[in-house]
Design a protein around this motif. Structure first.
Motif, PDB file in Angstrom:
ATOM      1  N   VAL A 136       1.248   5.150  -6.267  1.00 25.93           N
ATOM      2  CA  VAL A 136      -0.062   5.390  -5.645  1.00 25.93           C
ATOM      3  C   VAL A 136      -1.049   6.031  -6.616  1.00 25.93           C
ATOM      4  CG1 VAL A 136       0.845   5.571  -3.306  1.00 25.93           C
ATOM      5  CG2 VAL A 136       0.725   7.623  -4.735  1.00 25.93           C
ATOM      6  N   ARG A 137      -0.554   6.640  -7.704  1.00 23.78           N
ATOM      7  CA  ARG A 137      -1.452   7.295  -8.662  1.00 23.78           C
ATOM      8  C   ARG A 137      -1.876   6.373  -9.796  1.00 23.78           C
ATOM      9  NH1 ARG A 137       3.036  11.821  -8.241  1.00 23.78           N
ATOM     10  NH2 ARG A 137       4.117   9.824  -8.126  1.00 23.78           N
ATOM     11  N   GLU A 138      -1.249   5.211  -9.893  1.00 19.01           N
ATOM     12  CA  GLU A 138      -1.576   4.294 -10.989  1.00 19.01           C
ATOM     13  C   GLU A 138      -2.930   3.626 -10.742  1.00 19.01           C
ATOM     14  OE1 GLU A 138       0.118   0.198 -13.059  1.00 19.01           O
ATOM     15  OE2 GLU A 138       1.475   1.422 -11.823  1.00 19.01           O
ATOM     16  N   ARG A 139      -3.741   3.579 -11.764  1.00 21.06           N
ATOM     17  CA  ARG A 139      -5.027   2.911 -11.709  1.00 21.06           C
ATOM     18  C   ARG A 139      -5.185   2.045 -12.958  1.00 21.06           C
ATOM     19  NH1 ARG A 139      -4.360   4.811  -7.436  1.00 21.06           N
ATOM     20  NH2 ARG A 139      -5.773   6.057  -6.151  1.00 21.06           N
ATOM     21  N   PRO A 140      -5.842   0.885 -12.850  1.00 17.58           N
ATOM     22  CA  PRO A 140      -6.408   0.343 -11.618  1.00 17.58           C
ATOM     23  C   PRO A 140      -5.329  -0.232 -10.695  1.00 17.58           C
ATOM     24  CG  PRO A 140      -6.687  -1.224 -13.398  1.00 17.58           C
ATOM     25  CD  PRO A 140      -6.098   0.018 -14.017  1.00 17.58           C
ATOM     26  N   VAL A 141      -5.667  -0.341  -9.408  1.00 24.57           N
ATOM     27  CA  VAL A 141      -4.776  -0.987  -8.449  1.00 24.57           C
ATOM     28  C   VAL A 141      -4.741  -2.483  -8.772  1.00 24.57           C
ATOM     29  CG1 VAL A 141      -4.410  -1.521  -6.013  1.00 24.57           C
ATOM     30  CG2 VAL A 141      -5.308   0.718  -6.685  1.00 24.57           C
ATOM     31  N   ALA A 142      -3.540  -3.013  -8.892  1.00 27.12           N
ATOM     32  CA  ALA A 142      -3.389  -4.431  -9.247  1.00 27.12           C
ATOM     33  C   ALA A 142      -3.742  -5.326  -8.059  1.00 27.12           C
ATOM     34  CB  ALA A 142      -1.962  -4.704  -9.709  1.00 27.12           C
ATOM     35  N   ILE A 143      -4.298  -6.485  -8.357  1.00 22.48           N
ATOM     36  CA  ILE A 143      -4.612  -7.499  -7.348  1.00 22.48           C
ATOM     37  C   ILE A 143      -4.024  -8.827  -7.843  1.00 22.48           C
ATOM     38  CG2 ILE A 143      -6.398  -8.720  -6.067  1.00 22.48           C
ATOM     39  CD1 ILE A 143      -6.533  -5.826  -5.411  1.00 22.48           C
ATOM     40  N   VAL A 144      -3.078  -9.391  -7.117  1.00 22.58           N
ATOM     41  CA  VAL A 144      -2.448 -10.629  -7.569  1.00 22.58           C
ATOM     42  C   VAL A 144      -3.410 -11.807  -7.422  1.00 22.58           C
ATOM     43  CG1 VAL A 144      -0.095  -9.914  -7.088  1.00 22.58           C
ATOM     44  CG2 VAL A 144      -1.437 -11.002  -5.291  1.00 22.58           C
ATOM     45  N   PRO A 145      -3.256 -12.829  -8.266  1.00 21.53           N
ATOM     46  CA  PRO A 145      -4.088 -14.030  -8.135  1.00 21.53           C
ATOM     47  C   PRO A 145      -3.904 -14.667  -6.754  1.00 21.53           C
ATOM     48  CG  PRO A 145      -2.903 -14.031 -10.228  1.00 21.53           C
ATOM     49  CD  PRO A 145      -2.343 -12.909  -9.421  1.00 21.53           C
ATOM     50  N   GLY A 146      -4.956 -15.190  -6.238  1.00 22.77           N
ATOM     51  CA  GLY A 146      -4.912 -15.852  -4.937  1.00 22.77           C
ATOM     52  C   GLY A 146      -5.545 -15.033  -3.834  1.00 22.77           C
ATOM     53  N   VAL A 147      -5.529 -13.697  -3.978  1.00 23.41           N
ATOM     54  CA  VAL A 147      -6.093 -12.840  -2.940  1.00 23.41           C
ATOM     55  C   VAL A 147      -7.593 -13.090  -2.790  1.00 23.41           C
ATOM     56  CG1 VAL A 147      -6.548 -10.442  -2.279  1.00 23.41           C
ATOM     57  CG2 VAL A 147      -4.305 -11.087  -3.166  1.00 23.41           C
ATOM     58  N   THR A 148      -8.268 -13.297  -3.913  1.00 17.49           N
ATOM     59  CA  THR A 148      -9.715 -13.512  -3.833  1.00 17.49           C
ATOM     60  C   THR A 148     -10.071 -14.837  -3.167  1.00 17.49           C
ATOM     61  OG1 THR A 148      -9.728 -14.486  -6.057  1.00 17.49           O
ATOM     62  CG2 THR A 148     -10.149 -12.117  -5.877  1.00 17.49           C
ATOM     63  N   ASP A 195     -14.475 -12.900  -9.669  1.00 21.10           N
ATOM     64  CA  ASP A 195     -14.250 -11.649 -10.389  1.00 21.10           C
ATOM     65  C   ASP A 195     -14.864 -10.476  -9.638  1.00 21.10           C
ATOM     66  OD1 ASP A 195     -12.864 -12.924 -12.387  1.00 21.10           O
ATOM     67  OD2 ASP A 195     -14.570 -13.066 -13.758  1.00 21.10           O
ATOM     68  N   ALA A 196     -16.087 -10.654  -9.157  1.00 24.66           N
ATOM     69  CA  ALA A 196     -16.746  -9.588  -8.396  1.00 24.66           C
ATOM     70  C   ALA A 196     -16.040  -9.354  -7.070  1.00 24.66           C
ATOM     71  CB  ALA A 196     -18.213  -9.948  -8.167  1.00 24.66           C
TER      72      ALA A 196
END
Length: 264
Positions: A136-148, A195-196
């Motif tokens: 929970v302290r790691e930044r940036p929070v990862a976002i897997v491909p496909g979510v966008t 990306d945005a």
């Protein structure tokens, strides 16, 4: 060839049975599932819902089960999982869990399945967006491909950021903390390039995680609503002895460590 649809595989009676199983497992291992008042979600009836959570622990699957059943009882929950892991727990396909293979083909298959799921009445898609365990302290929070891409396949959906955390306060068992962030219109995400869009989702989830962390630091249970109760005290022979001592003194037994410490 694609496998059976998770919409047709899902068994409501089996889901209800495993909700009981998961609840019992939760009560043995956790103190309580707590949500701050600001983190309780709205229902948004008639709209597809997409819950995007961080992924700090193995317990996240239990959190999904309890939160969905208790805060969204009329919804049908669907959860993507790594296909390799799902092959070890095939029964979970009957609970609305569907497999994701790695790589571009797997991402395309995920979007096809998500399209079908989000078109189903009363559907909810829950997923851990980092795609891996992430502190929970790691930044940036990862976002897997496909979510966008989810906003593209379900422009009428509501996206709910969900922060999860597990903390030790004053008892022997940890607290499961959860909070939903402000809802995001998928249509608003569509106005952004991918990306945005990814950055907007990351910022929303990170803000919710940071706010939940501030609540956790207070160690004040009164700031939270209890969604599910777990076990209190240490259990076993020690609590049996404490219960007998309280009975001998004509006192009500309270297994909580802090209450006993204050009362002497």
């Amino acid at each position: 060839m694609p496998g059976p649809s998770p919409v047709t595989l899902r068994d409501a009676r089996l889901f209800a049975f495993f909700h009981v199983v998961f609840s019992r497992h939760f009560r043995r291992g956790m103190g309580a599932l707590r949500v701050p008042a600001w983190g309780l979600p709205q229902e948004h009836r008639g709209r597809p819902l997409i819950v995007l959570a961080n992924h700090p622990s193995w317990w996240d699957g239990v959190a999904f089960m309890l939160l969905s059943a208790r805060l969204f009882p009329s919804r049908h929950v669907f959860i993507p999982m790594a296909a390799e892991a799902l092959r070890k727990y095939r029964f979970m396909r009957r609970l609305g869990v569907f497999g994701i293979e790695p790589g571009a083909r797997g991402a395309a298959a995920f979007l096809r399945t998500a399209t079908e799921v989000l078109a189903a009445p009363r559907a909810m898609l829950w997923m851990n967006v980092p795609g891996r365990f992430q502190d929970v302290r790691e930044r940036p929070v990862a976002i897997v491909p496909g979510v966008t891409r989810l906003a593209e396949i379900a422009p009428g959906a509501i996206v709910l950021p969900l922060a999860l955390d597990y903390v030790f306060w004053t008892e022997s068992r940890p607290e499961m903390l959860a909070a939903f962030g402000p809802p995001i219109e998928a249509a608003a995400l569509l106005a952004l390039d991918r990306d945005a869009r990814e950055e907007a989702l990351r910022e929303a989830l990170t803000a919710t995680m940071d706010r939940l962390a501030e609540e956790a630091i207070t160690r004040d249970a009164a700031r939270f609503e209890v969604v599910a109760e777990g076990a209190e005290g240490m259990g076993g022979l020690y609590d049996l002895w404490r219960r007998a001592r309280a009975l001998a003194r004509g006192q009500r037994f309270d297994p909580r460590h802090v209450r006993d410490a204050k009362s002497g």
